[in-house]
Design an enzyme around this catalytic site. Structure first.
Site, PDB file in Angstrom:
ATOM      1  N   ARG A  88     -18.966  -5.275 -10.779  1.00 20.23           N
ATOM      2  CA  ARG A  88     -19.049  -6.307 -11.827  1.00 20.23           C
ATOM      3  C   ARG A  88     -18.677  -5.859 -13.225  1.00 20.23           C
ATOM      4  O   ARG A  88     -18.445  -6.680 -14.099  1.00 20.23           O
ATOM      5  CB  ARG A  88     -20.477  -6.888 -11.848  1.00 20.23           C
ATOM      6  CG  ARG A  88     -20.737  -7.839 -10.698  1.00 20.23           C
ATOM      7  CD  ARG A  88     -22.214  -8.074 -10.511  1.00 20.23           C
ATOM      8  NE  ARG A  88     -22.853  -6.839 -10.086  1.00 20.23           N
ATOM      9  CZ  ARG A  88     -24.121  -6.744  -9.687  1.00 20.23           C
ATOM     10  NH1 ARG A  88     -24.895  -7.799  -9.715  1.00 20.23           N
ATOM     11  NH2 ARG A  88     -24.610  -5.581  -9.308  1.00 20.23           N
TER      12      ARG A  88
ATOM     13  N   ARG B  60     -14.530 -12.577  -8.054  1.00 22.18           N
ATOM     14  CA  ARG B  60     -15.868 -13.001  -7.668  1.00 22.18           C
ATOM     15  C   ARG B  60     -16.134 -14.457  -8.071  1.00 22.18           C
ATOM     16  O   ARG B  60     -16.765 -15.212  -7.328  1.00 22.18           O
ATOM     17  CB  ARG B  60     -16.892 -12.098  -8.331  1.00 22.18           C
ATOM     18  CG  ARG B  60     -18.289 -12.217  -7.775  1.00 22.18           C
ATOM     19  CD  ARG B  60     -19.165 -11.218  -8.505  1.00 22.18           C
ATOM     20  NE  ARG B  60     -20.471 -11.072  -7.919  1.00 22.18           N
ATOM     21  CZ  ARG B  60     -21.512 -11.829  -8.234  1.00 22.18           C
ATOM     22  NH1 ARG B  60     -21.371 -12.812  -9.112  1.00 22.18           N
ATOM     23  NH2 ARG B  60     -22.671 -11.619  -7.654  1.00 22.18           N
TER      24      ARG B  60
ATOM     25  N   TYR C  97     -34.352  -2.041   4.580  1.00 25.46           N
ATOM     26  CA  TYR C  97     -33.958  -3.434   4.308  1.00 25.46           C
ATOM     27  C   TYR C  97     -34.271  -4.344   5.490  1.00 25.46           C
ATOM     28  O   TYR C  97     -34.617  -5.511   5.331  1.00 25.46           O
ATOM     29  CB  TYR C  97     -32.466  -3.511   3.961  1.00 25.46           C
ATOM     30  CG  TYR C  97     -32.162  -2.973   2.576  1.00 25.46           C
ATOM     31  CD1 TYR C  97     -32.363  -3.760   1.441  1.00 25.46           C
ATOM     32  CD2 TYR C  97     -31.719  -1.673   2.390  1.00 25.46           C
ATOM     33  CE1 TYR C  97     -32.113  -3.269   0.168  1.00 25.46           C
ATOM     34  CE2 TYR C  97     -31.457  -1.160   1.126  1.00 25.46           C
ATOM     35  CZ  TYR C  97     -31.662  -1.966   0.016  1.00 25.46           C
ATOM     36  OH  TYR C  97     -31.426  -1.468  -1.240  1.00 25.46           O
TER      37      TYR C  97
ATOM     38  N   ASP D  29     -20.352  -3.113   2.348  1.00 23.11           N
ATOM     39  CA  ASP D  29     -21.755  -2.892   2.011  1.00 23.11           C
ATOM     40  C   ASP D  29     -22.483  -2.268   3.190  1.00 23.11           C
ATOM     41  O   ASP D  29     -22.119  -2.491   4.341  1.00 23.11           O
ATOM     42  CB  ASP D  29     -22.434  -4.209   1.624  1.00 23.11           C
ATOM     43  CG  ASP D  29     -23.719  -3.947   0.844  1.00 23.11           C
ATOM     44  OD1 ASP D  29     -23.643  -3.801  -0.389  1.00 23.11           O
ATOM     45  OD2 ASP D  29     -24.781  -3.844   1.487  1.00 23.11           O
TER      46      ASP D  29
ATOM     47  N   ARG E 175     -19.840   2.714  -6.749  1.00 23.49           N
ATOM     48  CA  ARG E 175     -19.675   1.367  -7.316  1.00 23.49           C
ATOM     49  C   ARG E 175     -18.531   1.299  -8.334  1.00 23.49           C
ATOM     50  O   ARG E 175     -18.641   0.609  -9.342  1.00 23.49           O
ATOM     51  CB  ARG E 175     -20.953   0.883  -8.002  1.00 23.49           C
ATOM     52  CG  ARG E 175     -22.052   0.457  -7.067  1.00 23.49           C
ATOM     53  CD  ARG E 175     -21.735  -0.871  -6.401  1.00 23.49           C
ATOM     54  NE  ARG E 175     -22.675  -1.097  -5.319  1.00 23.49           N
ATOM     55  CZ  ARG E 175     -23.830  -1.712  -5.451  1.00 23.49           C
ATOM     56  NH1 ARG E 175     -24.176  -2.210  -6.597  1.00 23.49           N
ATOM     57  NH2 ARG E 175     -24.621  -1.854  -4.418  1.00 23.49           N
TER      58      ARG E 175
HETATM   59  O1  CP3 Z   1     -17.586   0.652  -5.086  1.00 18.73           O
HETATM   60  C1  CP3 Z   1     -18.324   1.052  -4.151  1.00 18.73           C
HETATM   61  O2  CP3 Z   1     -19.223   1.923  -4.303  1.00 18.73           O
HETATM   62  C2  CP3 Z   1     -18.059   0.563  -2.750  1.00 18.73           C
HETATM   63  C3  CP3 Z   1     -18.756  -0.580  -2.292  1.00 18.73           C
HETATM   64  C4  CP3 Z   1     -20.257  -0.535  -2.113  1.00 18.73           C
HETATM   65  C5  CP3 Z   1     -21.083  -1.652  -2.385  1.00 18.73           C
HETATM   66  N1  CP3 Z   1     -22.337  -1.387  -1.964  1.00 18.73           N
HETATM   67  C6  CP3 Z   1     -20.610  -2.900  -2.995  1.00 18.73           C
HETATM   68  C7  CP3 Z   1     -21.591  -3.818  -3.614  1.00 18.73           C
HETATM   69  C8  CP3 Z   1     -21.080   0.449  -1.570  1.00 18.73           C
HETATM   70  C9  CP3 Z   1     -20.725   1.873  -1.147  1.00 18.73           C
HETATM   71  C10 CP3 Z   1     -22.391  -0.106  -1.465  1.00 18.73           C
HETATM   72  C11 CP3 Z   1     -23.527   0.620  -0.896  1.00 18.73           C
HETATM   73  C12 CP3 Z   1     -24.851  -0.003  -0.946  1.00 18.73           C
HETATM   74  N2  CP3 Z   1     -25.196  -1.317  -0.760  1.00 18.73           N
HETATM   75  C13 CP3 Z   1     -26.061   0.738  -1.085  1.00 18.73           C
HETATM   76  C14 CP3 Z   1     -26.155   2.241  -1.214  1.00 18.73           C
HETATM   77  C15 CP3 Z   1     -25.854   2.702  -2.579  1.00 18.73           C
HETATM   78  C16 CP3 Z   1     -26.887   2.285  -3.615  1.00 18.73           C
HETATM   79  O3  CP3 Z   1     -26.552   1.442  -4.456  1.00 18.73           O
HETATM   80  O4  CP3 Z   1     -28.002   2.817  -3.569  1.00 18.73           O
HETATM   81  C17 CP3 Z   1     -27.118  -0.191  -1.055  1.00 18.73           C
HETATM   82  C18 CP3 Z   1     -28.583   0.137  -1.198  1.00 18.73           C
HETATM   83  C19 CP3 Z   1     -26.556  -1.485  -0.835  1.00 18.73           C
HETATM   84  C20 CP3 Z   1     -27.273  -2.776  -0.700  1.00 18.73           C
HETATM   85  C21 CP3 Z   1     -26.961  -3.703  -1.810  1.00 18.73           C
HETATM   86  N3  CP3 Z   1     -25.738  -4.326  -2.004  1.00 18.73           N
HETATM   87  C22 CP3 Z   1     -27.833  -4.156  -2.834  1.00 18.73           C
HETATM   88  C23 CP3 Z   1     -29.270  -3.721  -2.998  1.00 18.73           C
HETATM   89  C24 CP3 Z   1     -27.106  -5.033  -3.636  1.00 18.73           C
HETATM   90  C25 CP3 Z   1     -27.638  -5.835  -4.815  1.00 18.73           C
HETATM   91  C26 CP3 Z   1     -27.757  -5.031  -6.030  1.00 18.73           C
HETATM   92  C27 CP3 Z   1     -26.505  -5.141  -6.864  1.00 18.73           C
HETATM   93  O5  CP3 Z   1     -26.048  -4.105  -7.378  1.00 18.73           O
HETATM   94  O6  CP3 Z   1     -26.029  -6.264  -7.033  1.00 18.73           O
HETATM   95  C28 CP3 Z   1     -25.783  -5.099  -3.130  1.00 18.73           C
HETATM   96  C29 CP3 Z   1     -24.658  -5.881  -3.693  1.00 18.73           C
HETATM   97  C30 CP3 Z   1     -23.366  -5.156  -3.938  1.00 18.73           C
HETATM   98  N4  CP3 Z   1     -22.807  -4.225  -3.111  1.00 18.73           N
HETATM   99  C31 CP3 Z   1     -22.491  -5.373  -5.034  1.00 18.73           C
HETATM  100  C32 CP3 Z   1     -21.368  -4.541  -4.831  1.00 18.73           C
HETATM  101  C33 CP3 Z   1     -20.133  -4.466  -5.686  1.00 18.73           C
HETATM  102  C34 CP3 Z   1     -22.703  -6.366  -6.162  1.00 18.73           C
HETATM  103  C35 CP3 Z   1     -22.141  -7.648  -5.675  1.00 18.73           C
HETATM  104  C36 CP3 Z   1     -21.928  -8.649  -6.771  1.00 18.73           C
HETATM  105  O7  CP3 Z   1     -22.928  -9.218  -7.230  1.00 18.73           O
HETATM  106  O8  CP3 Z   1     -20.768  -8.878  -7.124  1.00 18.73           O
END
Ligand code: CP3
Length: 343
Positions: free
Chosen positions: A30, A39, A150, A76, A26
């Site tokens: 944000r 965003r 999921y 994602d 990540r």
């Molecule tokens: O920078 C990076 O790591 C690359 C991009 C990336 C994202 N998600 C962007 C993202 C990667 C590799 C992921 C993987 C991901 N997505 C996982 C596995 C890693 C982990 O966190 O355990 C999972 C379980 C997801 C599913 C997911 N996506 C969830 C549960 C959420 C909501 C929780 C949160 O943090 O907001 C997301 C949203 C998400 N994926 C965001 C980002 C940058 C936040 C989006 C935003 O609100 O701007």
């Protein structure tokens, strides 16, 4: 040493890098003002992932600001269910919401359409052509088990109780879903490699929900099969596995799945990791994301202990993703400390 060698690829090949490489899960997100700016102007998170222009800019943001040793594709893990035809939304404050799978018919109806995620591959192409020569590009997918969680529960904040019921009461149905996800993930990762991804990471964020024979069947076996299929076609592309919170499952995972490196969550004890895991494969991760929020001497002291315990066959990273409260200056300090650390 040749300036154009990528430290992260050295570690993944079992060679001593010029410095211990670092990237952060990540790292684009944000906590960065430049991410929040994009965003605020975008309709939603999914649109950002599927707009190659924006996704390329976002992927490169942490590289420009911090000069990490790797970029991770901005996308994602839930884009695979979307490409399989599952309606997906990211709701403000709620996280992802998917249409729940009901029965065997809804699993039979899943059909992977690569065109639905073609923007992701275009992002990989664009990022690959704009990265500094020493920076590697990491592609990724979710492990079949975590993505299945999921798809069966329909969202994240549920402890995945419905999926856990399937493990006990409908294992054949779950197996069928996992097999579908395996096939889709193979195509999805293959297309990322063809577009320029040099390393892959498989995120199994919910591996820790399983143990014993269920862990072997739904975490180890599908990962082993996915790794074997990727290796058959792309033997040169290293794969990092991340069975988060797997506890005692880390040992069979690193021994049996065929991954080239293992990513550690923050609960893994370092001396255990060195003895039982690093003796098998190079390691990644472990720093508590809360310490990156805190910063200062506590963060540096803990990082120094990780670096000196695990040595050069290690990629510095967190035990999970950067959280939104993280001050970007702490990331600057951490990355500088790691890259200047004398091996
Ligand atoms: O920078 C990076 O790591 C690359 C991009 C990336 C994202 N998600 C962007 C993202 C990667 C590799 C992921 C993987 C991901 N997505 C996982 C596995 C890693 C982990 O966190 O355990 C999972 C379980 C997801 C599913 C997911 N996506 C969830 C549960 C959420 C909501 C929780 C949160 O943090 O907001 C997301 C949203 C998400 N994926 C965001 C980002 C940058 C936040 C989006 C935003 O609100 O701007």
């Amino acid at each position: 040493m040749n300036n154009f060698r990528k430290p992260i690829l050295d570690v993944l090949r079992g060679q001593t890098p010029e410095h211990i490489p670092v990237w952060l899960m990540r790292q684009a997100g944000r906590y960065l003002p430049e991410y929040r700016e994009i965003r605020a102007k975008s309709k939603n998170f999914l649109n950002m992932c599927l707009d190659s222009d924006l996704a390329t800019k976002i992927t490169l943001q942490p590289i420009r600001r911090f000069d990490m040793d790797a970029a991770i594709l901005f996308a994602d893990i839930l884009l695979v269910p979307m490409a399989l035809g599952v309606p997906l939304e990211f709701c403000e404050g709620e996280g992802p919401v998917l249409k729940k799978l009901e029965d065997e018919k809804s699993i039979d109806a899943l059909f992977y359409e690569s065109e639905k995620v073609s923007a992701v591959f275009e992002t990989v192409r664009r990022v690959a052509s704009s990265l500094p020569k020493k920076t590697a590009l990491i592609g990724f997918c979710g492990a079949p088990w975590t993505v299945a969680c999921y798809m069966v529960d329909g969202k994240g904040k549920t402890n995945f109780t419905r999926t856990q019921t399937w493990v006990k009461e409908k294992p054949e149905l779950l197996q069928k879903l996992i097999t579908r996800l395996l096939d889709a993930s193979e195509m999805y990762l293959g297309a990322q490699i063809e577009a320029g991804a040099e390393v892959l990471q498989i995120f199994d964020s919910w591996a820790g929900l399983l143990s014993g024979t269920a862990f072997a069947r739904f975490v180890i076996e599908p990962t082993q099969e996915l790794v074997a299929r990727m290796k058959k076609k792309y033997p040169q592309v290293p794969i990092i596995g991340f069975p988060r919170e797997a506890r005692e499952g880390y040992v069979p995972y690193v021994r049996q799945t065929g991954v080239d490196a293992l990513s550690l969550d923050s609960s893994v004890e370092l001396n255990f990791a060195k003895r039982e895991l690093q003796s098998v494969k190079p390691l990644q991760g472990n720093l508590d994301p809360a310490l990156l929020v805190q910063g200062g001497s506590e963060m540096i002291k803990t990082m120094e202990n990780i670096l000196s315990t695990l040595g050069p066959l290690h990629i510095a990273n967190l035990g999970h993703g950067v959280v939104p409260e993280t001050p970007p200056e702490h990331v600057t300090e951490l990355v500088r400390f790691i890259q200047n650390f004398r091996i």
